[in-house]
Design an enzyme around this catalytic site. Sequence first.
Site, mmCIF file in Angstrom:
data_model
loop_
_atom_site.group_PDB
_atom_site.id
_atom_site.type_symbol
_atom_site.label_atom_id
_atom_site.label_comp_id
_atom_site.label_asym_id
_atom_site.label_seq_id
_atom_site.Cartn_x
_atom_site.Cartn_y
_atom_site.Cartn_z
ATOM 1 N N GLU A 61 58.750 90.144 55.690
ATOM 2 C CA GLU A 61 58.864 88.930 56.501
ATOM 3 C C GLU A 61 58.472 89.177 57.950
ATOM 4 O O GLU A 61 57.891 88.304 58.586
ATOM 5 C CB GLU A 61 60.292 88.369 56.406
ATOM 6 C CG GLU A 61 60.572 87.827 55.015
ATOM 7 C CD GLU A 61 61.944 87.225 54.846
ATOM 8 O OE1 GLU A 61 62.761 87.319 55.791
ATOM 9 O OE2 GLU A 61 62.195 86.681 53.764
ATOM 10 N N HIS A 115 58.067 98.457 59.165
ATOM 11 C CA HIS A 115 59.450 98.920 59.349
ATOM 12 C C HIS A 115 59.956 99.551 58.066
ATOM 13 O O HIS A 115 59.706 99.043 56.976
ATOM 14 C CB HIS A 115 60.383 97.794 59.801
ATOM 15 C CG HIS A 115 60.307 96.560 58.969
ATOM 16 N ND1 HIS A 115 59.267 95.657 59.069
ATOM 17 C CD2 HIS A 115 61.124 96.080 58.009
ATOM 18 C CE1 HIS A 115 59.456 94.669 58.222
ATOM 19 N NE2 HIS A 115 60.580 94.899 57.544
#
Length: 139
Positions: A94, A99
């Site tokens: 998203e 990450h």
Amino acid sequence: MSDCIFCGIAARDIHGRIVHETEHSLAFLDVNPLAPGHTLVVPKDHYARLDDLPDELSADLFRTVDELVPRVEDAVDADATNVGINNGPAAGQEVEHVHVHIVPRFEDDGGNPIHAVAGERPDLSDDEMDDIEATLSDL
Ligand code: 5GP
Ligand code: ZN
């Protein structure tokens, strides 16, 4: 990138619970944790996907993850961790800034292994497996 949340945290323009940083990487607590201690490790510079990352930043990112996993586990007295990346929107990414999720796990926490993330399991023939192996292999 100006409208990226994680760039904002890296620049200290957006508040983040930062727990560690290196020259190229930053680690902070996930604002909506899946478990206590859920930590995100990001490159300080903006890259959307893992394969966009230059080698040096990738090495620093994974070295940082490797160092942080035992620290996260100790901090929340976890029994284990799931470590993973949603690499691209179809995989559930998203926030389009690379990450690594470090998700602490506890005996009997009711969660699932990483095998649960994909869709229905394919029923692949040996020929199909051979094709994939041949396409993927550089041996
Ligand atoms: P993704 O689905 O992209 O792999 O995961 C994005 C993660 O970022 C989610 O777990 C979400 O809770 C976390 N997140 C989204 N916005 C923020 C924010 O502003 N601060 C922090 N610390 N985490 C965020
Ligand atoms: Zn960014």
